[in-house]
Design a protein around this motif. Structure first.
Motif, PDB file in Angstrom:
ATOM      1  N   SER A  92       0.826  -1.205   0.000  1.00 35.55           N
ATOM      2  CA  SER A  92       0.000   0.000   0.000  1.00 35.55           C
ATOM      3  C   SER A  92       0.861   1.257   0.000  1.00 35.55           C
ATOM      4  N   VAL A  93       0.450   2.250  -0.775  1.00 28.49           N
ATOM      5  CA  VAL A  93       1.176   3.514  -0.819  1.00 28.49           C
ATOM      6  C   VAL A  93       1.163   4.203   0.538  1.00 28.49           C
ATOM      7  N   LEU A  94       0.211   3.865   1.392  1.00 32.44           N
ATOM      8  CA  LEU A  94       0.167   4.428   2.737  1.00 32.44           C
ATOM      9  C   LEU A  94       1.146   3.753   3.690  1.00 32.44           C
ATOM     10  N   LEU A  95       1.609   2.556   3.343  1.00 33.71           N
ATOM     11  CA  LEU A  95       2.399   1.759   4.281  1.00 33.71           C
ATOM     12  C   LEU A  95       3.851   1.596   3.869  1.00 33.71           C
ATOM     13  N   MET A 178     -16.104  -5.143   4.523  1.00 33.01           N
ATOM     14  CA  MET A 178     -14.662  -4.934   4.638  1.00 33.01           C
ATOM     15  C   MET A 178     -14.346  -3.591   5.299  1.00 33.01           C
ATOM     16  N   VAL A 179     -15.147  -2.566   5.017  1.00 37.04           N
ATOM     17  CA  VAL A 179     -14.885  -1.241   5.579  1.00 37.04           C
ATOM     18  C   VAL A 179     -15.606  -1.024   6.903  1.00 37.04           C
ATOM     19  N   ASN A 180     -16.420  -1.968   7.317  1.00 34.49           N
ATOM     20  CA  ASN A 180     -17.172  -1.835   8.565  1.00 34.49           C
ATOM     21  C   ASN A 180     -16.316  -2.333   9.722  1.00 34.49           C
ATOM     22  N   ILE A 181     -15.450  -1.478  10.213  1.00 37.73           N
ATOM     23  CA  ILE A 181     -14.444  -1.850  11.194  1.00 37.73           C
ATOM     24  C   ILE A 181     -14.636  -1.013  12.452  1.00 37.73           C
ATOM     25  N   ASP A 182     -14.821  -1.671  13.596  1.00 38.34           N
ATOM     26  CA  ASP A 182     -14.915  -0.939  14.855  1.00 38.34           C
ATOM     27  C   ASP A 182     -13.611  -1.090  15.630  1.00 38.34           C
ATOM     28  N   ALA A 183     -13.582  -0.511  16.845  1.00 35.44           N
ATOM     29  CA  ALA A 183     -12.353  -0.538  17.644  1.00 35.44           C
ATOM     30  C   ALA A 183     -11.918  -1.964  17.936  1.00 35.44           C
ATOM     31  N   LYS A 184     -12.870  -2.848  18.151  1.00 37.95           N
ATOM     32  CA  LYS A 184     -12.546  -4.250  18.441  1.00 37.95           C
ATOM     33  C   LYS A 184     -11.841  -4.899  17.256  1.00 37.95           C
ATOM     34  N   MET A 185     -12.304  -4.591  16.042  1.00 34.52           N
ATOM     35  CA  MET A 185     -11.679  -5.171  14.862  1.00 34.52           C
ATOM     36  C   MET A 185     -10.276  -4.612  14.653  1.00 34.52           C
ATOM     37  N   LEU A 186     -10.072  -3.356  15.026  1.00 36.42           N
ATOM     38  CA  LEU A 186      -8.749  -2.757  14.887  1.00 36.42           C
ATOM     39  C   LEU A 186      -7.703  -3.492  15.714  1.00 36.42           C
ATOM     40  N   LEU A 187      -8.122  -4.100  16.825  1.00 34.57           N
ATOM     41  CA  LEU A 187      -7.171  -4.858  17.639  1.00 34.57           C
ATOM     42  C   LEU A 187      -6.540  -5.985  16.837  1.00 34.57           C
ATOM     43  N   ALA A 188      -7.314  -6.599  15.953  1.00 33.57           N
ATOM     44  CA  ALA A 188      -6.775  -7.689  15.130  1.00 33.57           C
ATOM     45  C   ALA A 188      -5.748  -7.172  14.131  1.00 33.57           C
ATOM     46  N   TRP A 189      -5.861  -5.902  13.760  1.00 35.21           N
ATOM     47  CA  TRP A 189      -4.866  -5.334  12.863  1.00 35.21           C
ATOM     48  C   TRP A 189      -3.530  -5.208  13.584  1.00 35.21           C
ATOM     49  N   SER A 190      -3.572  -5.059  14.920  1.00 35.65           N
ATOM     50  CA  SER A 190      -2.341  -5.013  15.711  1.00 35.65           C
ATOM     51  C   SER A 190      -1.884  -6.407  16.117  1.00 35.65           C
ATOM     52  N   TYR A 191      -2.844  -7.328  16.275  1.00 33.19           N
ATOM     53  CA  TYR A 191      -2.533  -8.690  16.717  1.00 33.19           C
ATOM     54  C   TYR A 191      -3.176  -9.671  15.742  1.00 33.19           C
ATOM     55  N   PRO A 192      -2.530  -9.926  14.593  1.00 30.99           N
ATOM     56  CA  PRO A 192      -3.129 -10.729  13.520  1.00 30.99           C
ATOM     57  C   PRO A 192      -3.568 -12.124  13.943  1.00 30.99           C
ATOM     58  N   ARG A 193      -3.018 -12.659  15.027  1.00 31.24           N
ATOM     59  CA  ARG A 193      -3.439 -13.994  15.464  1.00 31.24           C
ATOM     60  C   ARG A 193      -4.913 -14.032  15.838  1.00 31.24           C
ATOM     61  N   LEU A 194      -5.491 -12.870  16.146  1.00 31.63           N
ATOM     62  CA  LEU A 194      -6.916 -12.820  16.476  1.00 31.63           C
ATOM     63  C   LEU A 194      -7.790 -13.195  15.283  1.00 31.63           C
ATOM     64  N   PHE A 195      -7.233 -13.092  14.072  1.00 25.46           N
ATOM     65  CA  PHE A 195      -8.030 -13.413  12.891  1.00 25.46           C
ATOM     66  C   PHE A 195      -8.483 -14.870  12.872  1.00 25.46           C
ATOM     67  N   ALA A 196      -7.869 -15.704  13.693  1.00 22.89           N
ATOM     68  CA  ALA A 196      -8.275 -17.117  13.753  1.00 22.89           C
ATOM     69  C   ALA A 196      -9.509 -17.321  14.639  1.00 22.89           C
ATOM     70  N   THR A 252       2.726  -5.246 -10.034  1.00 24.25           N
ATOM     71  CA  THR A 252       2.309  -6.646 -10.031  1.00 24.25           C
ATOM     72  C   THR A 252       0.843  -6.730  -9.613  1.00 24.25           C
ATOM     73  N   ASP A 253       0.255  -7.906  -9.755  1.00 24.26           N
ATOM     74  CA  ASP A 253      -1.128  -8.084  -9.317  1.00 24.26           C
ATOM     75  C   ASP A 253      -1.279  -7.806  -7.820  1.00 24.26           C
ATOM     76  N   ALA A 254      -0.311  -8.273  -7.017  1.00 27.38           N
ATOM     77  CA  ALA A 254      -0.381  -8.046  -5.572  1.00 27.38           C
ATOM     78  C   ALA A 254      -0.270  -6.561  -5.250  1.00 27.38           C
ATOM     79  N   GLU A 255       0.618  -5.854  -5.934  1.00 29.58           N
ATOM     80  CA  GLU A 255       0.739  -4.414  -5.722  1.00 29.58           C
ATOM     81  C   GLU A 255      -0.537  -3.701  -6.150  1.00 29.58           C
ATOM     82  N   VAL A 261      -7.282  -1.555  -2.738  1.00 29.17           N
ATOM     83  CA  VAL A 261      -7.889  -1.622  -1.407  1.00 29.17           C
ATOM     84  C   VAL A 261      -7.580  -0.343  -0.622  1.00 29.17           C
ATOM     85  N   THR A 262      -6.388   0.193  -0.795  1.00 28.33           N
ATOM     86  CA  THR A 262      -6.034   1.451  -0.137  1.00 28.33           C
ATOM     87  C   THR A 262      -6.945   2.576  -0.606  1.00 28.33           C
ATOM     88  N   LEU A 263      -7.154   2.678  -1.919  1.00 29.10           N
ATOM     89  CA  LEU A 263      -8.052   3.705  -2.446  1.00 29.10           C
ATOM     90  C   LEU A 263      -9.469   3.505  -1.940  1.00 29.10           C
TER      91      LEU A 263
END
Length: 438
Positions: A92-95, A178-196, A252-255, A261-263
């Motif tokens: 992402s151009v933001l990251l 995908m864009v419906n993210i609350d504070a609880k969901m943001l925690l998973a962005w910091s701790y990806p293991r929560l995605f399980a 690339t396709d991944a880029e 998604v960033t846009l």
């Protein structure tokens, strides 16, 4: 005093655990940050997770100018936005920072040039017209929902280039989730293991489904015979990145996925919220509303854009900008350690009386008089990392305002509360309006 504070000049801040501070920061910045500003002054520090890490918050325009003008190799914006990586992706151009960021920005910029804006505008107008055609005299409009519907279709059609209704019908609910993210969901962005774990697992599965659809769209577009005749952002990116037209290696396709998604995340609900706040303020200010009606009728887009800019000042959609130090640095006269995130506060900057007299009032004329000083109005950040979609967002917002106000007068009966939803501030009651057909 800690050893770090003895060695460095870290400003004072609230004394609480990093976990508690993180929760307050994710849940109620509009309440906590002004309170800390009042207690500690223009510059203060916060300790938040993951890490914990230190944020140093700045609000003086001179300090903000210094940060925006600093060496980007030592003031990493990508690192400061790292919490967004699980959904936006590593490209992402933001990251990204340094050479990778420069390359991505160079490839993205032509898709947001003046000529590109002119090509996008008719489709934005058509999307807005379809939405407003569905409204009726006397309706009570749930403004945030309807503005989200418009800006989502703008992203899907103008950016992604998806215009056939069956595909749009599949994408809309998945992208909304995908864009419906609350504070609880943001925690998973910091701790990806929560995605399980539920509920994060469902969100991640939906994200994978959106990715699958995006990759299929990218592959199909690469093979399209009419690519040169298409005006959507995706097609333009594929053309700009073509090695026959550029010295740069194509995306690339991944880029490509990560930039799309960033846009989406940076340009969907942010613009919807800005529009909702603008219509809400017009609905509460009859004299300004009357002038905006005249502007819509006479094609005075400059005044409509001023209304949009003033609502973005009064109701900052994003609260802050982040830069993470890659080495010890002196910032605004303070020696700060490597790893510190310096944070120009959009919220505090926009509410400074020294910059905006009667800052609590909605006064679009601030932006028609040409007297807004640099580094005081910063909804799109600044410096080499200023949002590449800024002009697109203002064009889109102005077009939608014109379409609404040519057809309807709007009235708001109550002051809308602020709500922090994911990383954006939105009207907590969705800014209901009463419509009166003109």
């Amino acid at each position: 005093m800690s050893a770090a504070r003895e060695r460095y000049d870290i400003p004072a801040g609230p004394k609480m655990s990093a976990a508690r501070m993180t929760w307050k920061f994710l849940r109620d910045r509009a309440g906590t940050v002004p309170a800390y500003h009042q207690e500690f002054g223009d510059t203060f520090s916060l300790r938040i997770l993951p890490g914990p890490r230190t944020l140093v918050v700045f609000s003086d325009p001179a300090d903000i100018k210094e940060i925006f003008a600093a060496d980007p190799s030592q003031f990493h914006a990508g690192k400061g936005n790292e919490i967004l990586k699980p959904v936006m992706g590593e490209h992402s151009v933001l990251l990204t920072d340094d050479a990778e960021h420069q390359r991505a920005r160079k490839l993205l910029m032509p898709a947001f040039s003046g000529a590109s804006m002119r090509a996008y505008q008719p489709l934005v107008e058509a999307i807005a017209k379809v939405e407003v055609d569905s409204w009726h005299d006397g309706d009570s409009l749930v403004t945030l929902d309807r503005m989200n519907a418009i800006t989502l279709d703008v992203i899907l059609q103008v950016v992604f280039g998806v215009t056939d209704e069956p595909r749009l019908a599949v994408l809309r609910p998945k992208v909304n989730r995908m864009v419906n993210i609350d504070a609880k969901m943001l925690l998973a962005w910091s701790y990806p293991r929560l995605f399980a774990l539920p509920p994060w697992r469902g969100y991640f599965k939906n994200q994978q489904e959106v990715d699958k659809l995006l990759y299929a769209e990218i592959a199909e577009r690469r093979a399209a015979h009419d690519l040169d005749g298409r005006d959507d952002v995706l097609s333009r990116l594929l053309r700009v990145g073509d090695s026959s037209e550029s010295d740069e290696t194509p995306l690339t396709d991944a880029e490509m996925r990560d930039q799309l998604v960033t846009l989406l995340l940076a340009g969907h609900e942010t613009t919807a919220s800005a529009l909702s706040w603008t219509l809400h303020e017009l609905g509460r200010n009859p004299e300004i509303h009357a002038r905006a009606l005249v502007a819509a009728d006479t094609g005075d887009d400059a005044y409509l854009e001023a209304c949009l800019k003033e609502s973005m000042r009064l109701h900052p959609i994003i609260d802050f900008v982040a830069r993470t130090l890659q080495s010890d640095q002196v910032v605004a006269g303070r020696r700060l350690p490597r790893g510190t995130t310096v944070t120009p506060s959009i919220m505090l900057s926009h509410s400074r009386e020294a910059s905006f007299a009667d800052s609590h009032l909605f006064k679009p004329e601030r932006f028609t008089a040409g007297k807004v000083a640099a580094n005081t109005w910063i909804p799109f950040g600044g410096g080499v990392r200023r949002c590449i979609g800024a002009a697109f967002s203002l064009m889109e917002g102005t077009v939608v305002l014109r379409e609404v106000l040519q057809r309807y007068e709007v009235t708001a009966d109550a002051v809308a509360p602020n709500k922090l939803r994911n990383i954006t501030n939105v009207p907590g009651d969705k800014a209901p309006l009463r419509l009166l057909r003109r």
